[in-house]
Motif scaffolding. Structure first.
Motif, PDB file in Angstrom:
ATOM      1  N   GLY A   6      96.760  16.048 -56.190  1.00 27.55           N
ATOM      2  CA  GLY A   6      97.469  15.605 -54.991  1.00 27.55           C
ATOM      3  C   GLY A   6      98.826  15.022 -55.322  1.00 27.55           C
ATOM      4  N   GLU A   7      98.903  14.250 -56.397  1.00 32.15           N
ATOM      5  CA  GLU A   7     100.175  13.655 -56.805  1.00 32.15           C
ATOM      6  C   GLU A   7     101.158  14.737 -57.229  1.00 32.15           C
ATOM      7  OE1 GLU A   7      98.984  10.976 -59.849  1.00 32.15           O
ATOM      8  OE2 GLU A   7      97.974   9.604 -58.478  1.00 32.15           O
ATOM      9  N   SER A  12     105.995  18.031 -56.076  1.00 31.52           N
ATOM     10  CA  SER A  12     106.655  19.303 -55.778  1.00 31.52           C
ATOM     11  C   SER A  12     107.236  19.301 -54.373  1.00 31.52           C
ATOM     12  CB  SER A  12     105.648  20.456 -55.934  1.00 31.52           C
ATOM     13  OG  SER A  12     105.191  20.556 -57.260  1.00 31.52           O
ATOM     14  N   TYR A  13     106.510  18.707 -53.439  1.00 31.12           N
ATOM     15  CA  TYR A  13     106.984  18.601 -52.052  1.00 31.12           C
ATOM     16  C   TYR A  13     108.300  17.830 -51.995  1.00 31.12           C
ATOM     17  CZ  TYR A  13     107.127  16.517 -47.340  1.00 31.12           C
ATOM     18  OH  TYR A  13     107.510  16.070 -46.103  1.00 31.12           O
ATOM     19  N   LEU A  14     108.384  16.695 -52.692  1.00 36.41           N
ATOM     20  CA  LEU A  14     109.616  15.909 -52.674  1.00 36.41           C
ATOM     21  C   LEU A  14     110.764  16.678 -53.322  1.00 36.41           C
ATOM     22  CD1 LEU A  14     108.460  12.265 -53.535  1.00 36.41           C
ATOM     23  CD2 LEU A  14     108.887  13.278 -51.291  1.00 36.41           C
ATOM     24  N   LYS A  15     110.465  17.415 -54.363  1.00 35.71           N
ATOM     25  CA  LYS A  15     111.514  18.151 -55.074  1.00 35.71           C
ATOM     26  C   LYS A  15     112.039  19.326 -54.253  1.00 35.71           C
ATOM     27  CE  LYS A  15     112.422  20.534 -59.458  1.00 35.71           C
ATOM     28  NZ  LYS A  15     111.868  20.860 -60.797  1.00 35.71           N
ATOM     29  N   TYR A  16     111.128  20.124 -53.704  1.00 38.86           N
ATOM     30  CA  TYR A  16     111.540  21.365 -53.060  1.00 38.86           C
ATOM     31  C   TYR A  16     111.786  21.227 -51.565  1.00 38.86           C
ATOM     32  CZ  TYR A  16     110.286  23.547 -57.448  1.00 38.86           C
ATOM     33  OH  TYR A  16     110.230  23.874 -58.775  1.00 38.86           O
ATOM     34  N   GLU A  17     111.030  20.394 -50.887  1.00 37.97           N
ATOM     35  CA  GLU A  17     111.174  20.278 -49.439  1.00 37.97           C
ATOM     36  C   GLU A  17     112.115  19.144 -49.032  1.00 37.97           C
ATOM     37  OE1 GLU A  17     109.992  22.523 -47.196  1.00 37.97           O
ATOM     38  OE2 GLU A  17     109.608  23.557 -49.080  1.00 37.97           O
ATOM     39  N   ALA A 133      99.658  10.388 -47.375  1.00 29.74           N
ATOM     40  CA  ALA A 133      99.235  11.765 -47.162  1.00 29.74           C
ATOM     41  C   ALA A 133      97.807  11.959 -47.646  1.00 29.74           C
ATOM     42  CB  ALA A 133     100.178  12.722 -47.905  1.00 29.74           C
ATOM     43  N   SER A 134      97.033  12.704 -46.876  1.00 25.54           N
ATOM     44  CA  SER A 134      95.660  13.018 -47.264  1.00 25.54           C
ATOM     45  C   SER A 134      95.238  14.313 -46.589  1.00 25.54           C
ATOM     46  CB  SER A 134      94.714  11.883 -46.858  1.00 25.54           C
ATOM     47  OG  SER A 134      93.386  12.163 -47.281  1.00 25.54           O
ATOM     48  N   PRO A 135      94.667  15.267 -47.335  1.00 23.59           N
ATOM     49  CA  PRO A 135      94.312  16.555 -46.736  1.00 23.59           C
ATOM     50  C   PRO A 135      93.107  16.509 -45.807  1.00 23.59           C
ATOM     51  CG  PRO A 135      93.656  16.502 -49.029  1.00 23.59           C
ATOM     52  CD  PRO A 135      94.453  15.260 -48.789  1.00 23.59           C
ATOM     53  N   LYS A 136      92.259  15.475 -45.963  1.00 22.06           N
ATOM     54  CA  LYS A 136      91.061  15.420 -45.115  1.00 22.06           C
ATOM     55  C   LYS A 136      90.759  13.983 -44.712  1.00 22.06           C
ATOM     56  CE  LYS A 136      86.256  16.911 -44.717  1.00 22.06           C
ATOM     57  NZ  LYS A 136      85.121  17.590 -45.387  1.00 22.06           N
ATOM     58  N   VAL A 137      90.879  13.719 -43.420  1.00 19.74           N
ATOM     59  CA  VAL A 137      90.541  12.405 -42.862  1.00 19.74           C
ATOM     60  C   VAL A 137      89.650  12.651 -41.654  1.00 19.74           C
ATOM     61  CG1 VAL A 137      91.401  10.233 -41.930  1.00 19.74           C
ATOM     62  CG2 VAL A 137      92.770  11.483 -43.608  1.00 19.74           C
ATOM     63  N   ASN A 138      88.485  12.038 -41.649  1.00 13.70           N
ATOM     64  CA  ASN A 138      87.546  12.244 -40.558  1.00 13.70           C
ATOM     65  C   ASN A 138      88.084  11.668 -39.246  1.00 13.70           C
ATOM     66  OD1 ASN A 138      85.605  13.568 -42.198  1.00 13.70           O
ATOM     67  ND2 ASN A 138      84.953  11.589 -42.995  1.00 13.70           N
ATOM     68  N   PHE A 172      99.027  17.792 -42.856  1.00 11.64           N
ATOM     69  CA  PHE A 172      99.137  17.900 -44.313  1.00 11.64           C
ATOM     70  C   PHE A 172      99.333  19.365 -44.698  1.00 11.64           C
ATOM     71  CE2 PHE A 172      97.643  18.394 -48.621  1.00 11.64           C
ATOM     72  CZ  PHE A 172      97.974  17.218 -49.271  1.00 11.64           C
ATOM     73  N   LYS A 173      98.537  20.236 -44.101  1.00  9.93           N
ATOM     74  CA  LYS A 173      98.641  21.664 -44.413  1.00  9.93           C
ATOM     75  C   LYS A 173      99.992  22.233 -43.990  1.00  9.93           C
ATOM     76  CE  LYS A 173      97.043  24.795 -41.711  1.00  9.93           C
ATOM     77  NZ  LYS A 173      96.162  25.630 -40.860  1.00  9.93           N
ATOM     78  N   ASP A 174     100.380  21.950 -42.732  1.00  5.67           N
ATOM     79  CA  ASP A 174     101.580  22.580 -42.174  1.00  5.67           C
ATOM     80  C   ASP A 174     102.880  21.978 -42.695  1.00  5.67           C
ATOM     81  OD1 ASP A 174      99.948  24.214 -40.687  1.00  5.67           O
ATOM     82  OD2 ASP A 174     100.035  22.987 -38.888  1.00  5.67           O
ATOM     83  N   GLU A 175     102.890  20.682 -42.972  1.00  3.00           N
ATOM     84  CA  GLU A 175     104.136  20.016 -43.352  1.00  3.00           C
ATOM     85  C   GLU A 175     104.303  19.874 -44.856  1.00  3.00           C
ATOM     86  OE1 GLU A 175     105.243  16.551 -41.124  1.00  3.00           O
ATOM     87  OE2 GLU A 175     103.918  17.066 -39.475  1.00  3.00           O
ATOM     88  N   ILE A 176     103.192  19.905 -45.605  1.00  2.00           N
ATOM     89  CA  ILE A 176     103.276  19.692 -47.051  1.00  2.00           C
ATOM     90  C   ILE A 176     102.812  20.921 -47.831  1.00  2.00           C
ATOM     91  CG2 ILE A 176     102.430  18.332 -49.003  1.00  2.00           C
ATOM     92  CD1 ILE A 176     102.208  15.935 -47.122  1.00  2.00           C
ATOM     93  N   LEU A 177     101.553  21.326 -47.620  1.00  2.00           N
ATOM     94  CA  LEU A 177     100.947  22.357 -48.468  1.00  2.00           C
ATOM     95  C   LEU A 177     101.630  23.712 -48.346  1.00  2.00           C
ATOM     96  CD1 LEU A 177      98.724  23.186 -50.435  1.00  2.00           C
ATOM     97  CD2 LEU A 177      97.233  23.583 -48.462  1.00  2.00           C
ATOM     98  N   LEU A 178     101.715  24.254 -47.116  1.00  2.00           N
ATOM     99  CA  LEU A 178     102.273  25.599 -46.961  1.00  2.00           C
ATOM    100  C   LEU A 178     103.751  25.688 -47.335  1.00  2.00           C
ATOM    101  CD1 LEU A 178     100.502  26.882 -43.711  1.00  2.00           C
ATOM    102  CD2 LEU A 178     100.008  27.481 -46.083  1.00  2.00           C
ATOM    103  N   PRO A 179     104.604  24.756 -46.875  1.00  2.00           N
ATOM    104  CA  PRO A 179     106.008  24.846 -47.281  1.00  2.00           C
ATOM    105  C   PRO A 179     106.194  24.725 -48.799  1.00  2.00           C
ATOM    106  CG  PRO A 179     105.791  23.400 -45.383  1.00  2.00           C
ATOM    107  CD  PRO A 179     104.398  23.677 -45.873  1.00  2.00           C
ATOM    108  N   THR A 180     105.388  23.881 -49.445  1.00  2.00           N
ATOM    109  CA  THR A 180     105.530  23.722 -50.892  1.00  2.00           C
ATOM    110  C   THR A 180     105.054  24.963 -51.626  1.00  2.00           C
ATOM    111  OG1 THR A 180     105.174  21.337 -50.627  1.00  2.00           O
ATOM    112  CG2 THR A 180     105.016  22.224 -52.850  1.00  2.00           C
ATOM    113  N   LEU A 181     103.961  25.560 -51.160  1.00  2.00           N
ATOM    114  CA  LEU A 181     103.514  26.821 -51.746  1.00  2.00           C
ATOM    115  C   LEU A 181     104.580  27.895 -51.598  1.00  2.00           C
ATOM    116  CD1 LEU A 181      99.755  27.182 -50.755  1.00  2.00           C
ATOM    117  CD2 LEU A 181     100.692  27.243 -53.067  1.00  2.00           C
ATOM    118  N   LYS A 182     105.214  27.925 -50.441  1.00  2.00           N
ATOM    119  CA  LYS A 182     106.234  28.942 -50.213  1.00  2.00           C
ATOM    120  C   LYS A 182     107.400  28.798 -51.180  1.00  2.00           C
ATOM    121  CE  LYS A 182     109.020  31.140 -46.649  1.00  2.00           C
ATOM    122  NZ  LYS A 182     110.279  31.080 -47.364  1.00  2.00           N
TER     123      LYS A 182
END
Length: 339
Positions: A6-7, A12-17, A133-138, A172-182
């Motif tokens: 996660g870290e 990567s998110y801070l660097k690229y996005e 940030a956390s990918p899963k919060v109930n 988390f998925k839309d704002e962090i994970l997918l843009p960073t993967l891209k």
């Protein structure tokens, strides 16, 4: 030094996005660092304010300010010009949990308020974006955290210089994970653990980002498809701009003091579905920004690496919402305008 996935993702998110030139995981203070006397006075006032706050008085319990600073640690930090990003990230497979939902909320708030004090102590001349940030919060925990984030933003944020952000679950998925993967599409840097893992999956065709960026499914904003394949530079620029605007709009609507927020709110106050445009001169007057209007408006109608995010089109004196993000803007306005 142990680096959590996660870290690494958030680095990567801070660097690229976020465009941070400097990033670091597992950041800690040093006992050798001295806090200037005038800065310490400011921090002490803020620490006392937290102690006396109705909702956060128990956050530091019996800890002193000195203890809070001495024990300071941040999962990820990043610097872009004079803006400091301070990130706490937690990945619990069964959902974020530091005890019951109340304990979890208190722990999250403590992390963020301590980060705020760290910024005041060691980066006094920066503006701050403080992220949890956390990918899963109930759902029950997610609801109480969102409630207290609103209080954090209202009582300790100012929109322009200090902001608090909570990104979990779909955000988390839309704002962090997918843009960073891209970002792995156009950059060969695999120094970060997360992107290196993504490259390994790509080798075995478990991720197919080179030939096709898989379409983004229909969203709550009514967009059925953003893109299936992005082969041209123009298409990639447009796709990136849509993602940028989608990521930033919630913060604009919540932080109403920012110049871009004031322009957007002014536009939407004047906007009519019948005419579908607002006159430039009326928008300038309604925003009440004076000499600060033109430069900020231009950054909201043009593409660019460092623009605010393209939401407008201008034809002569008529200003329209950019059709690619129009539905997103209007839907979020309904959600946030009365907050």
């Amino acid at each position: 030094m142990k680096i959590e996935m996660g870290e690494s993702l958030l680095q990567s998110y801070l660097k690229y996005e976020k465009g941070c030139l400097v990033t670091q995981t597992n950041w800690k203070t040093s006992s050798k660092w001295q806090v200037a006397e005038e800065d310490y006075h400011t921090i002490k006032i803020m620490f006392d304010t937290i102690h006396n706050h109705t909702d956060f008085s128990d956050v530091f319990k019996t800890s002193s300010l000195e203890q809070a600073l001495r024990q300071a640690e941040l999962d990820v930090v990043g610097i872009n010009n004079n803006k400091l990003y301070m990130v706490e990230v937690a990945f619990h497979e069964n959902g974020l949990q530091y005890g019951d939902k109340q304990d979890t909320k208190d722990r999250v708030c403590k992390k963020l308020l301590r980060a705020y004090l760290i910024g005041l102590a060691f980066f006094p001349n920066f503006t701050y974006e403080i992220i949890f940030a956390s990918p899963k919060v109930n759902p029950a925990t997610d609801e109480i955290i969102k409630e207290y984030f609103s209080i954090l933003e209202k009582d300790f944020g100012d929109g322009e210089n200090i902001s608090f952000r909570y990104m979990a679950n779909e955000d988390f998925k839309d704002e962090i994970l997918l843009p960073t993967l891209k970002s792995s599409l156009s950059d060969s840097d695999t120094s970060e653990l997360f992107l290196r893992s993504a490259k390994m999956l790509e080798i075995f065709n478990l991720l197919d980002f080179k030939n096709k960026y898989k379409k983004v499914a229909q969203t709550t904003f009514g967009i059925s498809k953003i893109a299936e394949s992005r082969n041209s530079a123009d298409e990639n620029a447009e796709f990136n701009e849509i993602l940028k605007v989608k990521n930033r709009l919630p913060n604009w609507f919540k932080n109403k003091k920012q110049y871009n927020s004031r322009i957007l709110y002014a536009y939407l106050c004047l906007y009519s579905p019948d005419t579908k445009f607002v006159l430039y001169s009326d928008l300038e007057k309604e925003s009440a920004l004076g000499s600060n209007f033109k430069g900020n408006f231009d950054q909201m109608k043009n593409f660019g690496m460092k623009n605010h995010g393209k939401v407008f089109e201008q034809i002569d004196d008529r200003v329209y919402l950019w059709d690619k993000v129009k539905d997103i803007v209007l839907e979020l306005y309904k959600k946030y305008k009365n907050i």
